[in-house]
Design a protein around this motif. Structure first.
Motif, PDB file in Angstrom:
ATOM      1  N   ILE A  12       0.865  -1.170   0.000  1.00 46.83           N
ATOM      2  CA  ILE A  12       0.000   0.000   0.000  1.00 46.83           C
ATOM      3  C   ILE A  12       0.904   1.223   0.000  1.00 46.83           C
ATOM      4  CG2 ILE A  12      -1.829   1.234   1.189  1.00 46.83           C
ATOM      5  CD1 ILE A  12      -2.698  -1.449   0.133  1.00 46.83           C
ATOM      6  N   GLY A  13       0.937   1.928  -1.114  1.00 46.86           N
ATOM      7  CA  GLY A  13       1.835   3.068  -1.207  1.00 46.86           C
ATOM      8  C   GLY A  13       3.283   2.636  -1.212  1.00 46.86           C
ATOM      9  N   ARG A  14       4.041   3.138  -0.239  1.00 49.29           N
ATOM     10  CA  ARG A  14       5.463   2.816  -0.157  1.00 49.29           C
ATOM     11  C   ARG A  14       5.762   1.763   0.895  1.00 49.29           C
ATOM     12  NH1 ARG A  14       7.630   8.889   0.639  1.00 49.29           N
ATOM     13  NH2 ARG A  14       6.024   8.731   2.274  1.00 49.29           N
ATOM     14  N   THR A  15       4.717   1.152   1.470  1.00 48.47           N
ATOM     15  CA  THR A  15       4.900   0.219   2.581  1.00 48.47           C
ATOM     16  C   THR A  15       4.292  -1.128   2.240  1.00 48.47           C
ATOM     17  OG1 THR A  15       4.763   2.076   4.128  1.00 48.47           O
ATOM     18  CG2 THR A  15       4.517  -0.137   5.039  1.00 48.47           C
ATOM     19  N   THR A  16       4.992  -2.201   2.562  1.00 50.05           N
ATOM     20  CA  THR A  16       4.478  -3.555   2.395  1.00 50.05           C
ATOM     21  C   THR A  16       3.935  -4.043   3.738  1.00 50.05           C
ATOM     22  OG1 THR A  16       6.030  -4.039   0.609  1.00 50.05           O
ATOM     23  CG2 THR A  16       5.025  -5.910   1.736  1.00 50.05           C
ATOM     24  N   TRP A  17       2.680  -4.459   3.739  1.00 53.18           N
ATOM     25  CA  TRP A  17       1.992  -4.893   4.961  1.00 53.18           C
ATOM     26  C   TRP A  17       1.707  -6.388   4.886  1.00 53.18           C
ATOM     27  CZ3 TRP A  17       0.170  -0.948   8.490  1.00 53.18           C
ATOM     28  CH2 TRP A  17       0.344   0.353   8.032  1.00 53.18           C
ATOM     29  N   ALA A  18       1.908  -7.077   6.017  1.00 57.79           N
ATOM     30  CA  ALA A  18       1.453  -8.458   6.139  1.00 57.79           C
ATOM     31  C   ALA A  18      -0.050  -8.416   6.393  1.00 57.79           C
ATOM     32  CB  ALA A  18       2.181  -9.168   7.275  1.00 57.79           C
ATOM     33  N   THR A  19      -0.822  -8.863   5.410  1.00 54.79           N
ATOM     34  CA  THR A  19      -2.272  -8.658   5.420  1.00 54.79           C
ATOM     35  C   THR A  19      -2.991  -9.988   5.512  1.00 54.79           C
ATOM     36  OG1 THR A  19      -1.926  -6.737   3.982  1.00 54.79           O
ATOM     37  CG2 THR A  19      -4.184  -7.573   4.198  1.00 54.79           C
ATOM     38  N   SER A  20      -3.779 -10.154   6.558  1.00 50.07           N
ATOM     39  CA  SER A  20      -4.641 -11.335   6.686  1.00 50.07           C
ATOM     40  C   SER A  20      -6.025 -10.984   6.153  1.00 50.07           C
ATOM     41  CB  SER A  20      -4.725 -11.792   8.142  1.00 50.07           C
ATOM     42  OG  SER A  20      -5.258 -10.769   8.961  1.00 50.07           O
ATOM     43  N   THR A  21      -6.599 -11.902   5.384  1.00 52.05           N
ATOM     44  CA  THR A  21      -7.897 -11.688   4.753  1.00 52.05           C
ATOM     45  C   THR A  21      -8.903 -12.686   5.313  1.00 52.05           C
ATOM     46  OG1 THR A  21      -6.814 -10.955   2.716  1.00 52.05           O
ATOM     47  CG2 THR A  21      -9.142 -11.563   2.568  1.00 52.05           C
ATOM     48  N   GLN A  22     -10.046 -12.174   5.692  1.00 55.07           N
ATOM     49  CA  GLN A  22     -11.123 -13.017   6.223  1.00 55.07           C
ATOM     50  C   GLN A  22     -12.442 -12.598   5.585  1.00 55.07           C
ATOM     51  OE1 GLN A  22     -12.220 -12.763  10.488  1.00 55.07           O
ATOM     52  NE2 GLN A  22     -11.967 -14.974  10.559  1.00 55.07           N
ATOM     53  N   ILE A  23     -13.188 -13.563   5.098  1.00 51.49           N
ATOM     54  CA  ILE A  23     -14.511 -13.314   4.546  1.00 51.49           C
ATOM     55  C   ILE A  23     -15.541 -13.583   5.639  1.00 51.49           C
ATOM     56  CG2 ILE A  23     -16.193 -13.987   2.794  1.00 51.49           C
ATOM     57  CD1 ILE A  23     -13.877 -14.823   1.029  1.00 51.49           C
ATOM     58  N   VAL A  24     -16.396 -12.619   5.877  1.00 50.20           N
ATOM     59  CA  VAL A  24     -17.425 -12.737   6.901  1.00 50.20           C
ATOM     60  C   VAL A  24     -18.788 -12.611   6.223  1.00 50.20           C
ATOM     61  CG1 VAL A  24     -18.314 -11.876   9.096  1.00 50.20           C
ATOM     62  CG2 VAL A  24     -15.867 -11.723   8.600  1.00 50.20           C
ATOM     63  N   ILE A  25     -19.656 -13.583   6.445  1.00 48.52           N
ATOM     64  CA  ILE A  25     -20.993 -13.595   5.856  1.00 48.52           C
ATOM     65  C   ILE A  25     -22.013 -13.406   6.968  1.00 48.52           C
ATOM     66  CG2 ILE A  25     -22.669 -14.936   4.529  1.00 48.52           C
ATOM     67  CD1 ILE A  25     -20.314 -16.456   3.313  1.00 48.52           C
ATOM     68  N   TYR A  26     -22.848 -12.378   6.814  1.00 51.32           N
ATOM     69  CA  TYR A  26     -23.927 -12.114   7.760  1.00 51.32           C
ATOM     70  C   TYR A  26     -25.213 -12.664   7.142  1.00 51.32           C
ATOM     71  CZ  TYR A  26     -20.426  -8.974   9.726  1.00 51.32           C
ATOM     72  OH  TYR A  26     -19.272  -8.453  10.264  1.00 51.32           O
ATOM     73  N   PRO A  27     -25.593 -13.899   7.486  1.00 53.78           N
ATOM     74  CA  PRO A  27     -26.673 -14.581   6.761  1.00 53.78           C
ATOM     75  C   PRO A  27     -28.032 -13.881   6.870  1.00 53.78           C
ATOM     76  CG  PRO A  27     -25.399 -16.133   8.083  1.00 53.78           C
ATOM     77  CD  PRO A  27     -25.001 -14.760   8.519  1.00 53.78           C
ATOM     78  N   ALA A  28     -28.366 -13.390   8.065  1.00 49.73           N
ATOM     79  CA  ALA A  28     -29.694 -12.798   8.257  1.00 49.73           C
ATOM     80  C   ALA A  28     -29.868 -11.508   7.474  1.00 49.73           C
ATOM     81  CB  ALA A  28     -29.945 -12.553   9.745  1.00 49.73           C
ATOM     82  N   LEU A  29     -28.770 -10.772   7.241  1.00 51.23           N
ATOM     83  CA  LEU A  29     -28.836  -9.513   6.511  1.00 51.23           C
ATOM     84  C   LEU A  29     -28.547  -9.680   5.018  1.00 51.23           C
ATOM     85  CD1 LEU A  29     -26.956  -7.190   9.037  1.00 51.23           C
ATOM     86  CD2 LEU A  29     -29.426  -7.305   8.652  1.00 51.23           C
ATOM     87  N   GLY A  30     -27.923 -10.786   4.638  1.00 48.86           N
ATOM     88  CA  GLY A  30     -27.539 -10.950   3.242  1.00 48.86           C
ATOM     89  C   GLY A  30     -26.401 -10.041   2.853  1.00 48.86           C
ATOM     90  N   VAL A  31     -25.442  -9.849   3.754  1.00 47.04           N
ATOM     91  CA  VAL A  31     -24.299  -8.965   3.522  1.00 47.04           C
ATOM     92  C   VAL A  31     -23.023  -9.788   3.670  1.00 47.04           C
ATOM     93  CG1 VAL A  31     -23.026  -6.962   4.378  1.00 47.04           C
ATOM     94  CG2 VAL A  31     -25.522  -6.908   4.306  1.00 47.04           C
ATOM     95  N   ILE A  32     -22.069  -9.558   2.790  1.00 43.43           N
ATOM     96  CA  ILE A  32     -20.771 -10.217   2.858  1.00 43.43           C
ATOM     97  C   ILE A  32     -19.704  -9.148   3.043  1.00 43.43           C
ATOM     98  CG2 ILE A  32     -20.659 -10.234   0.340  1.00 43.43           C
ATOM     99  CD1 ILE A  32     -18.849 -12.668   0.528  1.00 43.43           C
ATOM    100  N   SER A  33     -18.722  -9.455   3.880  1.00 43.66           N
ATOM    101  CA  SER A  33     -17.654  -8.511   4.179  1.00 43.66           C
ATOM    102  C   SER A  33     -16.306  -9.177   3.949  1.00 43.66           C
ATOM    103  CB  SER A  33     -17.757  -8.036   5.643  1.00 43.66           C
ATOM    104  OG  SER A  33     -16.715  -7.137   5.952  1.00 43.66           O
ATOM    105  N   VAL A  34     -15.434  -8.474   3.231  1.00 47.73           N
ATOM    106  CA  VAL A  34     -14.038  -8.906   3.103  1.00 47.73           C
ATOM    107  C   VAL A  34     -13.240  -8.072   4.093  1.00 47.73           C
ATOM    108  CG1 VAL A  34     -12.066  -9.168   1.578  1.00 47.73           C
ATOM    109  CG2 VAL A  34     -14.377  -9.498   0.689  1.00 47.73           C
ATOM    110  N   ASP A  35     -12.820  -8.697   5.182  1.00 43.23           N
ATOM    111  CA  ASP A  35     -12.120  -8.006   6.259  1.00 43.23           C
ATOM    112  C   ASP A  35     -10.611  -8.150   6.069  1.00 43.23           C
ATOM    113  OD1 ASP A  35     -14.610  -7.503   7.205  1.00 43.23           O
ATOM    114  OD2 ASP A  35     -14.456  -8.721   9.018  1.00 43.23           O
TER     115      ASP A  35
END
Length: 463
Positions: A72-95
């Motif tokens: 990101i920009g001039r910095t390299t980040w160790a990035t963990s990715t998690q997909i979160v699904i909110y079933p009752a709302l029908g919303v998906i989040s990429v955290d």
């Protein structure tokens, strides 16, 4: 710099395209993407939740995709990715969770993080739209300027994960699709800093709250006030949130994780309102098309109303989920900070508009039924009179026979024409059943509006 960066939590919300009524059938399918888990409330945490809520709502699904290096920009980040699904709302989040880089970054790099992140996310999303041949022409210049910059792709991937989850859930028996899908995303930033308690008023906090590297004028707070927990201070402007962990305080990190989990839930509620505000459930062009019956239109809008009402019942209602005073206080703080009540009000206005539309359609259907019933009685009366034709033809007067035959021929022709006109009038009325004014549609607008007709498109919020 007294404060050090601990990590940056970036949730990116999308419309899943429907709700998941039963999560069990989806688990084996989603396991192909990564380590899948169900957010089950631990026994020691049940004191904080209403058991009735846990018993009647499908649990949140989480898919861990591991850690990768993202620049990101001039910095390299160790990035963990998690997909979160909110079933009752029908919303998906990429955290996305950007860990503190080694060596420590400068204050300038932290303040530039937002601008660089938006650039990477926009490039990821724009390229995806272009690959699917759905890129809006009015943003072509913006994309060309981004691609012309002399740099390599930073490795940020968001939209592809959402596409993969949608493709899998379409095959799940527990998935209930909506009529339309909201074609945009929403990204927020949650900065977690670490330092002594008295350092929480440093200009760095104000800069991150404003998402700007400009000098901050002392005494001009960007938010409405902080949330104070043991070892933790949280401030938010809605678009940006900053938490300061106090060194040496036990339980501060656990409190930060709890606040972030609740932040993700409240952000999902905000996005649920946003997708219903952005998707007009009364837009006839995006629902049933010409040739469908008025009854099908009513059934469809009634289903949309049920989905919207069911989701809005959870938005902002912290007492429905929690019974712990501390969690209720945190949820209330986040609800106010993310301006959820404003979006909730707008979504409820759409719900009232939908109810009004349904009421008018019901009235129209009843009027058409009564009209057809009246014509049916008229045709029955004519048929009753026609039954006397054989008797009337037995008279000896030839002129009277000719008049009688002509009269009943005219009645038969009248009934035939009446039935045809009635059918055409009913079809025209069905096509014009929407009481709200229509908007002029261009070819580009119709192409964008086709996203919700079962075509899998990735959303993106460019704001």
């Amino acid at each position: 710099m007294t404060l050090d960066i601990d990590h940056v939590y970036v949730p990116v919300k999308f419309d899943l395209g429907g709700t998941v009524q039963d999560v069990e059938p989806a688990l084996p399918l989603l396991a192909a993407l990564g380590a899948t888990s169900v957010d089950v409330v631990q026994h020691e945490e049940t004191r904080a939740y209403n058991i009735s809520y846990l018993a009647t709502h499908p649990p949140v699904l989480q898919i861990s995709l591991g850690t990768s290096a993202v620049r990101i920009g001039r910095t390299t980040w160790a990035t963990s990715t998690q997909i979160v699904i909110y079933p009752a709302l029908g919303v998906i989040s990429v955290d996305l969770r950007f860990a503190a880089p080694e060596p420590a970054v400068s204050t300038e790099d932290i303040c530039r993080f937002y601008d660089d992140l938006v650039r990477e996310n926009t490039l990821d999303y724009f390229r995806h739209l272009r690959d699917l041949d759905t890129f809006p022409p009015n943003l072509a210049g913006h994309l060309s300027m981004i691609e012309a910059e002399p740099r390599e792709h930073g490795g940020l991937t968001v939209s592809a994960h959402v596409q993969a989850v949608r493709a899998i859930l379409r095959e799940s028996a527990g998935f209930e699709p909506r009529e339309r899908r909201y074609p945009f995303q929403n990204m927020r930033q949650f900065f977690v800093l670490r330092g002594p308690e008295r350092a929480e008023n440093e200009p760095l906090v104000e800069s991150l709250l404003r998402l700007s590297a400009l000098p901050v004028t002392p005494g001009t707070a960007a938010d409405d006030g902080p949330l104070r927990l043991p070892g933790l201070l949280v401030r938010t402007t809605g678009w940006s949130t900053v938490a300061v962990l106090h060194d040496g305080v036990e339980g501060a990190s656990a409190a930060a994780r709890m606040v972030q989990d609740m932040y993700g839930q409240i952000h999902a509620q905000w996005f649920f309102c946003q997708l219903w505000v952005g998707v007009d459930p009364n837009d006839r062009d995006e629902l049933v098309g010409p040739g469908h019956s008025l009854g099908a239109r009513i059934t469809q809008l009634a289903r949309v109303q049920l989905q919207l009402s069911r989701g809005l019942a959870e938005v902002g209602n912290v007492d429905l989920m929690y019974r712990d005073p501390m969690r209720i206080a945190v949820a209330t703080f986040l609800i106010d900070g993310l301006r959820v009540p404003r979006h909730l009000q707008a979504a409820r206005q759409r719900l009232e508009l939908l109810r009004s539309n349904l009421s008018q359609l019901f009235g129209l259907q009843t009027a058409l039924f009564q009209q057809r019933l009246q014509w049916l009685f008229s045709v029955t009366a004519v048929a009753g009179v026609a039954a006397l034709l054989p008797e009337m033809l037995q008279v000896d007067s030839m002129p009277w026979r000719i008049v009688t035959i002509a009269l009943f021929g005219a009645l038969a022709l009248f009934c035939w024409l009446l039935i045809r006109l009635l059918g055409r009038a009913g079809l025209r009325t069905d096509r014009r059943a929407r009481p709200t004014p229509t908007r002029r549609r261009t070819a580009r607008t119709r192409r964008w509006r086709r996203w919700g007709r079962g075509v899998d498109r990735p959303p993106g919020d460019l704001a």
